[in-house]
Design a protein around this motif. Structure first.
Motif, PDB file in Angstrom:
ATOM      1  N   GLN A 184      -9.740  -5.010  -2.161  1.00 15.33           N
ATOM      2  CA  GLN A 184      -9.207  -6.469  -2.516  1.00 15.33           C
ATOM      3  C   GLN A 184     -10.009  -6.254  -3.681  1.00 15.33           C
ATOM      4  O   GLN A 184      -9.639  -7.262  -3.974  1.00 15.33           O
ATOM      5  CB  GLN A 184      -9.255  -7.128  -1.444  1.00 15.33           C
ATOM      6  N   CYS A 199      -8.260  -9.633  -5.299  1.00 18.52           N
ATOM      7  CA  CYS A 199      -6.982  -9.793  -5.227  1.00 18.52           C
ATOM      8  C   CYS A 199      -6.393 -11.148  -4.479  1.00 18.52           C
ATOM      9  O   CYS A 199      -7.362 -11.420  -3.400  1.00 18.52           O
ATOM     10  CB  CYS A 199      -6.314  -8.129  -5.188  1.00 18.52           C
ATOM     11  N   GLN A 203      -2.430  -8.557  -0.585  1.00 24.59           N
ATOM     12  CA  GLN A 203      -2.825  -7.164  -1.719  1.00 24.59           C
ATOM     13  C   GLN A 203      -4.159  -6.988  -1.637  1.00 24.59           C
ATOM     14  O   GLN A 203      -5.193  -6.935  -1.164  1.00 24.59           O
ATOM     15  CB  GLN A 203      -2.545  -8.170  -3.303  1.00 24.59           C
ATOM     16  N   ALA A 204      -3.893  -5.519  -3.270  1.00 26.92           N
ATOM     17  CA  ALA A 204      -5.075  -5.040  -2.715  1.00 26.92           C
ATOM     18  C   ALA A 204      -4.927  -4.575  -4.393  1.00 26.92           C
ATOM     19  O   ALA A 204      -4.203  -4.535  -4.545  1.00 26.92           O
ATOM     20  CB  ALA A 204      -4.943  -3.636  -1.786  1.00 26.92           C
ATOM     21  N   CYS A 212      -3.634  -5.542  -8.806  1.00 24.99           N
ATOM     22  CA  CYS A 212      -3.331  -6.089  -7.639  1.00 24.99           C
ATOM     23  C   CYS A 212      -1.846  -5.457  -7.221  1.00 24.99           C
ATOM     24  O   CYS A 212      -0.908  -6.081  -8.207  1.00 24.99           O
ATOM     25  CB  CYS A 212      -3.478  -7.050  -7.033  1.00 24.99           C
ATOM     26  N   ILE A 215      -0.651  -4.782  -0.357  1.00 24.66           N
ATOM     27  CA  ILE A 215      -1.193  -4.188   0.310  1.00 24.66           C
ATOM     28  C   ILE A 215      -0.579  -2.753   1.550  1.00 24.66           C
ATOM     29  O   ILE A 215      -2.014  -1.750   1.738  1.00 24.66           O
ATOM     30  CB  ILE A 215      -2.321  -5.085   1.302  1.00 24.66           C
ATOM     31  N   CYS A 221      -6.665   1.663   2.562  1.00 29.08           N
ATOM     32  CA  CYS A 221      -7.330  -0.597   2.765  1.00 29.08           C
ATOM     33  C   CYS A 221      -7.174  -0.258   4.627  1.00 29.08           C
ATOM     34  O   CYS A 221      -7.298   1.191   4.863  1.00 29.08           O
ATOM     35  CB  CYS A 221      -6.455  -1.617   2.664  1.00 29.08           C
ATOM     36  N   GLY A 229      -3.530  -8.549   6.394  1.00 27.27           N
ATOM     37  CA  GLY A 229      -2.600  -9.534   5.262  1.00 27.27           C
ATOM     38  C   GLY A 229      -1.201  -9.029   6.002  1.00 27.27           C
ATOM     39  O   GLY A 229      -0.333  -9.893   5.347  1.00 27.27           O
TER      40      GLY A 229
END
Length: 247
Positions: A184, A199, A203-204, A212, A215, A221, A229
């Motif tokens: 992130q 982010c 989000q990532a 961003c 996610i 992630c 998330g």
């Protein structure tokens, strides 16, 4: 009797000259005025009577102020020739009674202290930002003269590819780089110096888009970040549904 009359006349004349001198320091019946040769002293006028005063240690007289006449040095342009200041009144916590001061060294730039009446109150800049003593604000570390942005952020920008006469000018003078520790977070390198960007919680950083993204669209992630998330998105959706019912 003649001596008494003369003495009374002299007293009246002296009082009148002092009153005129005090009134002469006042441009208006009520207000303030600078003191020649000083940046932290000023004249305060009340009903035409002038009294010289001194700003608290660490503050300067601000001729443009419409309220309290003393301000932080960043807000004051003192142009007095050979300006003098009062001696510092340091405490165990503060170098002056009032002021803002950065804490830490060049690799720890994100904290600052606000000194008020000799007491120091420590504050943290938002993550990734450094205290800028030139502006009294939290700023990108690469914009702070005595901050080592790479050491502070724990990220060193890779060298830019050399420019080629055959390929022409590079399209960008900045590059994007994912954090190796947190999906992130990413870094933007501008002229070889990094800036940390975070982010939103759901989000990532998407390396394909260099921005961003949701996610769910970022496969690298961890399961913990994904679960958090999803929880946040579900809470937002529930809150939005509740607002729609009320409307």
């Amino acid at each position: 009797m003649a001596k008494i009359i003369i003495s009374a006349f002299l007293c009246l004349a002296m009082f009148g000259s002092l009153a005129q001198a005090a009134a002469g320091a006042c441009r208006e019946a009520n207000g303030t005025a600078p003191v020649a040769g000083s940046c932290d002293a000023y004249i305060e006028c009340k009903n035409g009577v002038a009294e010289e005063k001194l700003c608290p240690d660490g503050l300067l007289y601000n001729e443009k102020s419409t309220g309290y006449p003393c301000s932080y040095p960043i807000d004051v342009e003192c142009t007095q020739p050979q300006a003098r200041l009062q001696a510092a009144q340091p405490t165990d916590e503060c170098p002056h009674q009032f002021g803002y001061y950065r804490m830490g060294d060049a690799s720890h730039c994100g904290q600052f202290m606000n000194c008020a009446a000799g007491r120091g109150f420590v504050f943290d800049c938002p993550e990734g930002l450094a205290w800028n003593p030139a502006t009294y604000k939290c700023d990108w570390p690469d914009q702070v003269e005595d901050c080592d942005a790479e050491a502070f952020l724990g990220f060193r920008c890779p060298p830019l590819a050399p420019k080629s006469d055959l390929l022409g000018e590079q399209e960008q003078d900045y590059t994007f780089h994912p954090s190796q520790e947190n999906c992130q977070v990413y870094f933007i390198c501008i002229e070889g110096r990094p800036r940390r960007i975070g982010c939103g919680e759901d989000q990532a950083f998407n390396q394909e888009l260099n921005q961003c993204d949701d996610i769910d669209n970022v496969p690298n992630c961890s399961s913990d970040i994904r679960a958090k998330g999803a929880e946040i998105k579900a809470a937002r959706a529930s809150a939005a549904a509740g607002r729609r019912k009320l409307n």
